[in-house]
Write an enzyme that holds these catalytic residues in place. Sequence first.
Site, PDB file in Angstrom:
ATOM      1  N   SER A 193      11.851   2.263   7.710  1.00  0.00           N
ATOM      2  CA  SER A 193      11.484   0.539   7.802  1.00  0.00           C
ATOM      3  C   SER A 193      12.245   0.117   9.127  1.00  0.00           C
ATOM      4  CB  SER A 193      11.770  -0.162   6.390  1.00  0.00           C
ATOM      5  OG  SER A 193      11.405  -1.409   6.350  1.00  0.00           O
ATOM      6  N   ARG A 194      12.085  -1.065   9.272  1.00  0.00           N
ATOM      7  CA  ARG A 194      12.544  -1.684  10.353  1.00  0.00           C
ATOM      8  C   ARG A 194      13.997  -2.109   9.821  1.00  0.00           C
ATOM      9  NH1 ARG A 194       7.467  -4.483  11.261  1.00  0.00           N
ATOM     10  NH2 ARG A 194       6.657  -3.873  13.224  1.00  0.00           N
ATOM     11  N   LYS A 231      -6.154   2.448   7.052  1.00  0.00           N
ATOM     12  CA  LYS A 231      -7.350   1.885   7.805  1.00  0.00           C
ATOM     13  C   LYS A 231      -7.177   0.353   7.772  1.00  0.00           C
ATOM     14  CE  LYS A 231      -8.255  -0.984   3.939  1.00  0.00           C
ATOM     15  NZ  LYS A 231      -8.465  -2.357   4.126  1.00  0.00           N
ATOM     16  N   ASP A 235      -9.260  -6.505   6.625  1.00  0.00           N
ATOM     17  CA  ASP A 235      -8.924  -5.978   5.123  1.00  0.00           C
ATOM     18  C   ASP A 235      -9.907  -5.741   4.192  1.00  0.00           C
ATOM     19  OD1 ASP A 235      -5.853  -7.095   4.801  1.00  0.00           O
ATOM     20  OD2 ASP A 235      -6.731  -8.535   6.283  1.00  0.00           O
ATOM     21  N   HIS A 287      -0.486  -0.215  13.937  1.00  0.00           N
ATOM     22  CA  HIS A 287      -1.067   1.111  13.810  1.00  0.00           C
ATOM     23  C   HIS A 287      -1.051   1.853  15.080  1.00  0.00           C
ATOM     24  CE1 HIS A 287      -3.356   0.146   9.823  1.00  0.00           C
ATOM     25  NE2 HIS A 287      -2.079  -0.150   9.586  1.00  0.00           N
ATOM     26  N   ILE A 302       0.876  -1.365  -0.091  1.00  0.00           N
ATOM     27  CA  ILE A 302      -0.094  -0.063  -0.137  1.00  0.00           C
ATOM     28  C   ILE A 302       0.859   1.342   0.021  1.00  0.00           C
ATOM     29  CG2 ILE A 302      -0.289   0.020   2.253  1.00  0.00           C
ATOM     30  CD1 ILE A 302      -2.822   1.107  -0.233  1.00  0.00           C
ATOM     31  N   ALA A 303       2.151   1.210   0.643  1.00  0.00           N
ATOM     32  CA  ALA A 303       3.185   2.160   0.684  1.00  0.00           C
ATOM     33  C   ALA A 303       3.516   2.551  -0.862  1.00  0.00           C
ATOM     34  CB  ALA A 303       4.099   2.106   1.482  1.00  0.00           C
TER      35      ALA A 303
END
Length: 334
Positions: free
Chosen positions: A47-48, A107, A186, A89, A26-27
């Site tokens: 990011s991680r 969302k 989802d 989130h 989605i990013a």
Amino acid sequence: MRRLPEPRPAGEVPSLRWGILGTGWIAHQFVSTLLANTTQKVVAVGSRTLGRSREFADQFGIEAAFGSYEDLVAADVDVVYVATGHLDHLEHARLALEAGKAVLVEKPMTPRLADTAALVELARTRGLFCMEALWTLALPRYDVVRQVLDSGLLGTIESVSAEMGEYLVDHHRAMDPAQAGGAMNDLGTYPLMFVDWVLPGLDVVAATGQRHATGSVGQFAALLTDDAARQVTVHASMVADTPTTAVIAGSDATLVLDGPFYHPGPVEVRFRDGEVLRREEERVAHVGLFHEAVEVARCIGAGLTESPVRPLDATLSTIALMERARDLMGDPLP
């Protein structure tokens, strides 16, 4: 003479500096359409792992890449887009808000009502902009629907239905109950948002879910009603493709959004006397994500801390419906 309204333009908006928290699918969709269709600037990604951030940054020409979310929210950005998993989130949006940054949170804002309320309280206490990334409501298609509803063209709304089905059985994350995967988070967010938006004040009176072999609920159906006993139905499935349509039935006319109802597309109004009005719109799918970024920039430029397109109270209302439906179908979160 009857006619459908045209979507209202957003007008001039400031070019904000965006930080992207997360580097998943989605990013990628969000950043690609943001850069192609707006004057917004993506200046940092986190990011991680630094390697993943640098790969994302190189793909989109982003200047700064960070190997931690803490470094990302500390960067010189105006707004942070939180694009991590459902259960992350709360932590990641809180991180951004506590760093004094405006946030757009994918969302559902969080799967739990208490956690969502905590983020809302934090944003309001700090006086920071916060919005759930339900991009659908920022689309031109939905501004047409909004104006139709406000005009009373349909008469008294008597019933609403929304259904959504996409075959996602092979999608590991979406079907993983340990990651809050399943039809509710989802997909179900969209139809429940839709009916809650059209008829605020609904309650879930019945809900049933079908559990998939993975342990997640693969599809569910819910019946909702309000104080006037109006009938509302919602269905979401990740085990089969469905037309993914939405219908608002009024005493004078019926508004139909053919599938996918949550994407850009046409609006059709069918009157009892047989007249049909239809406004066409190009079906550009997730290219339409940029509209929510424009709405964020418009609000921040106007000094708003919430969007009238998706106010925080509306987010809380939809999350409450999701939680109630989940309770009725016996689908606890991890």
